[in-house]
Scaffold this motif. Structure first.
Motif, PDB file in Angstrom:
ATOM      1  N   THR A  81       0.842  -1.171   0.041  1.00  0.00           N
ATOM      2  CA  THR A  81       0.004   0.105  -0.115  1.00  0.00           C
ATOM      3  C   THR A  81       0.986   1.321  -0.081  1.00  0.00           C
ATOM      4  N   TYR A  82       0.657   2.435  -0.753  1.00  0.00           N
ATOM      5  CA  TYR A  82       1.226   3.566  -0.736  1.00  0.00           C
ATOM      6  C   TYR A  82       0.627   4.713  -0.324  1.00  0.00           C
ATOM      7  N   CYS A  83       1.417   5.542   0.566  1.00  0.00           N
ATOM      8  CA  CYS A  83       1.048   6.773   0.825  1.00  0.00           C
ATOM      9  C   CYS A  83       1.581   7.886   0.136  1.00  0.00           C
ATOM     10  N   ASN A  84       0.742   8.861  -0.117  1.00  0.00           N
ATOM     11  CA  ASN A  84       1.190  10.274  -0.554  1.00  0.00           C
ATOM     12  C   ASN A  84       0.651  11.427  -0.176  1.00  0.00           C
ATOM     13  N   SER A  85       1.529  12.177   0.312  1.00  0.00           N
ATOM     14  CA  SER A  85       1.323  13.412   1.040  1.00  0.00           C
ATOM     15  C   SER A  85       1.443  14.849  -0.082  1.00  0.00           C
ATOM     16  N   SER A  86       0.620  15.677   0.017  1.00  0.00           N
ATOM     17  CA  SER A  86       0.783  16.892  -0.632  1.00  0.00           C
ATOM     18  C   SER A  86       1.662  17.961  -0.153  1.00  0.00           C
ATOM     19  N   THR A  87       2.296  17.746   1.058  1.00  0.00           N
ATOM     20  CA  THR A  87       3.364  18.466   1.542  1.00  0.00           C
ATOM     21  C   THR A  87       4.291  17.659   2.472  1.00  0.00           C
ATOM     22  N   THR A  88       5.281  18.268   2.767  1.00  0.00           N
ATOM     23  CA  THR A  88       6.495  17.567   3.365  1.00  0.00           C
ATOM     24  C   THR A  88       5.914  17.218   4.585  1.00  0.00           C
ATOM     25  N   LEU A  89       6.313  16.012   5.065  1.00  0.00           N
ATOM     26  CA  LEU A  89       5.913  15.515   6.439  1.00  0.00           C
ATOM     27  C   LEU A  89       7.022  15.597   7.345  1.00  0.00           C
ATOM     28  N   SER A  90       6.953  15.748   8.780  1.00  0.00           N
ATOM     29  CA  SER A  90       7.745  15.476   9.696  1.00  0.00           C
ATOM     30  C   SER A  90       7.959  14.011   9.865  1.00  0.00           C
ATOM     31  N   ASN A  91       6.778  13.362   9.927  1.00  0.00           N
ATOM     32  CA  ASN A  91       7.070  11.817  10.032  1.00  0.00           C
ATOM     33  C   ASN A  91       5.762  11.423   9.790  1.00  0.00           C
ATOM     34  N   ILE A  92       5.772  10.087   9.663  1.00  0.00           N
ATOM     35  CA  ILE A  92       4.462   9.185   9.125  1.00  0.00           C
ATOM     36  C   ILE A  92       4.574   7.949  10.036  1.00  0.00           C
ATOM     37  N   GLN A  93       3.263   7.788  10.269  1.00  0.00           N
ATOM     38  CA  GLN A  93       2.840   6.621  11.280  1.00  0.00           C
ATOM     39  C   GLN A  93       2.019   5.488  10.295  1.00  0.00           C
ATOM     40  N   TRP A  94       1.850   4.256  10.685  1.00  0.00           N
ATOM     41  CA  TRP A  94       1.309   3.509  10.169  1.00  0.00           C
ATOM     42  C   TRP A  94       0.401   2.786  11.126  1.00  0.00           C
ATOM     43  N   TYR A  95      -1.067   2.491  10.741  1.00  0.00           N
ATOM     44  CA  TYR A  95      -2.059   1.896  11.784  1.00  0.00           C
ATOM     45  C   TYR A  95      -2.640   0.918  10.894  1.00  0.00           C
ATOM     46  N   LYS A  96      -3.085  -0.232  12.058  1.00  0.00           N
ATOM     47  CA  LYS A  96      -3.811  -1.353  11.441  1.00  0.00           C
ATOM     48  C   LYS A  96      -5.182  -1.456  12.078  1.00  0.00           C
ATOM     49  N   GLN A  97      -6.280  -1.550  11.327  1.00  0.00           N
ATOM     50  CA  GLN A  97      -7.661  -1.636  11.968  1.00  0.00           C
ATOM     51  C   GLN A  97      -8.192  -2.862  11.449  1.00  0.00           C
ATOM     52  N   ARG A  98      -8.255  -3.902  12.470  1.00  0.00           N
ATOM     53  CA  ARG A  98      -9.104  -5.272  12.099  1.00  0.00           C
ATOM     54  C   ARG A  98     -10.423  -4.860  11.910  1.00  0.00           C
ATOM     55  N   PRO A  99     -11.129  -5.551  11.049  1.00  0.00           N
ATOM     56  CA  PRO A  99     -12.671  -5.158  10.926  1.00  0.00           C
ATOM     57  C   PRO A  99     -13.418  -5.147  12.389  1.00  0.00           C
ATOM     58  N   GLY A 100     -13.927  -4.201  12.498  1.00  0.00           N
ATOM     59  CA  GLY A 100     -14.924  -4.013  13.697  1.00  0.00           C
ATOM     60  C   GLY A 100     -14.178  -3.517  14.865  1.00  0.00           C
ATOM     61  N   GLY A 101     -12.813  -3.100  14.479  1.00  0.00           N
ATOM     62  CA  GLY A 101     -11.817  -2.761  15.549  1.00  0.00           C
ATOM     63  C   GLY A 101     -11.529  -1.333  15.416  1.00  0.00           C
ATOM     64  N   HIS A 102     -10.254  -0.970  16.396  1.00  0.00           N
ATOM     65  CA  HIS A 102      -9.929   0.361  16.422  1.00  0.00           C
ATOM     66  C   HIS A 102      -8.416   0.576  15.685  1.00  0.00           C
ATOM     67  N   PRO A 103      -8.102   1.453  15.254  1.00  0.00           N
ATOM     68  CA  PRO A 103      -6.620   1.643  14.706  1.00  0.00           C
ATOM     69  C   PRO A 103      -5.770   1.176  15.814  1.00  0.00           C
ATOM     70  N   VAL A 104      -4.745   0.529  15.426  1.00  0.00           N
ATOM     71  CA  VAL A 104      -3.810   0.108  16.218  1.00  0.00           C
ATOM     72  C   VAL A 104      -2.432   0.352  15.644  1.00  0.00           C
ATOM     73  N   PHE A 105      -1.442   1.003  16.308  1.00  0.00           N
ATOM     74  CA  PHE A 105      -0.161   1.444  15.774  1.00  0.00           C
ATOM     75  C   PHE A 105       0.842   0.474  15.668  1.00  0.00           C
ATOM     76  N   LEU A 106       1.310   0.633  14.582  1.00  0.00           N
ATOM     77  CA  LEU A 106       2.184  -0.458  13.889  1.00  0.00           C
ATOM     78  C   LEU A 106       3.731   0.206  14.070  1.00  0.00           C
ATOM     79  N   ILE A 107       4.072   1.298  13.442  1.00  0.00           N
ATOM     80  CA  ILE A 107       5.383   1.650  13.597  1.00  0.00           C
ATOM     81  C   ILE A 107       5.368   3.277  13.009  1.00  0.00           C
ATOM     82  N   GLN A 108       6.407   4.071  13.398  1.00  0.00           N
ATOM     83  CA  GLN A 108       6.489   5.658  12.911  1.00  0.00           C
ATOM     84  C   GLN A 108       7.909   5.510  12.035  1.00  0.00           C
ATOM     85  N   LEU A 109       8.113   6.408  11.213  1.00  0.00           N
ATOM     86  CA  LEU A 109       9.076   6.649  10.275  1.00  0.00           C
ATOM     87  C   LEU A 109       9.522   8.279  10.578  1.00  0.00           C
ATOM     88  N   VAL A 110      10.749   8.454  10.587  1.00  0.00           N
ATOM     89  CA  VAL A 110      11.106   9.753  10.882  1.00  0.00           C
ATOM     90  C   VAL A 110      11.910  10.476   9.986  1.00  0.00           C
TER      91      VAL A 110
END
Lengths: 115, 111
Positions: free
Chosen positions: B21-50
């Motif tokens: 999966t690919y993520c693109n921002s219109s502006t420069t980011l300070s960092n980015i995080q990825w989350y996973k949400q299981r069906p019926g669940g809430h987002p859970v943190f996976l990782i942060q890239l800086v």
């Protein structure tokens, strides 16, 4: 493991009624957030809260929304006069530090259904 | 305003196939995080890239942050049924205390 807790898990209300969603963030966290997710869509930022005041809010967070931390533990989201389009899952989140420095811990969510 | 776009919207794979999966921002980011949400669940943190160009791995998951800090990707090698869920990126800009979530990629893995 510490977690963010939210109540109620599901609330059904009539259009025009006031709703209060409650959250208990993780105890040593300093930054608090509300997000919403309309069914099947992305997670949308509503508001961030730090040091007992709003630090950021989105265009969704208009005058019908308010947040407060009345007693140092609960963090509430109030919707004054609900509309049909407010039906969504509302997630509370907290973090130790502000955006850019740590992960968000999300609660299980409160599902709001406006009839 | 700030936009974080994510593609594809849906991905159906056979168990054992790879997924990206690919993520693109219109502006420069300070960092980015990825989350996973299981069906019926809430987002859970996976990782942060800086850092610009950063690559991090978690078992079968590989995360990359672009050199310009405007895009990121998540690659899963040899998917398993436990990988099912929606994967969201969340970009953070330098000036604001809020995360801009991407639209998410919903992954379905057929056994």
């Amino acid at each position: 493991e510490p977690e963010v807790t939210q109540t109620p898990s599901h609330q059904v209300t009539q259009m025009g009624q006031e709703v209060i969603l409650r959250c208990v963030p993780i105890s040593n966290h300093l930054y608090f957030y509300w997000y919403r997710q309309i069914l099947g869509q992305k997670v949308e930022f509503l508001v961030s809260f730090y040091n007992n005041e709003i630090s950021e809010k989105s265009e969704i967070f208009d005058d019908q929304f308010s947040v407060e931390r009345p007693d140092g533990s609960n963090f509430t989201l109030k919707i004054r006069s609900t509309k049909l389009e407010d039906s969504a899952m509302y997630f509370c989140a907290s973090s130790v530090q502000g955006a850019g420095t740590g992960e968000l811990f999300f609660g299980e969510g409160s599902r709001l259904t406006v009839l | 305003g700030q936009q974080v776009m994510q593609i594809p919207q849906y991905q159906h794979v056979q168990e054992g196939e790879d997924f990206t999966t690919y993520c693109n921002s219109s502006t420069t980011l300070s960092n980015i995080q990825w989350y996973k949400q299981r069906p019926g669940g809430h987002p859970v943190f996976l990782i942060q890239l800086v850092k610009s160009g950063e690559v991090k791995k978690q078992k079968r998951l590989t995360f990359q942050f672009g050199e310009a800090k405007k895009n990121s990707s998540l690659h899963i090698t040899a998917t398993q049924t436990t990988d099912v869920g929606t994967y969201f990126c969340a970009g953070i800009t330098y000036n604001f205390n809020k995360f801009y979530f991407g639209s998410g990629t919903k992954l379905n893995v057929k056994p």
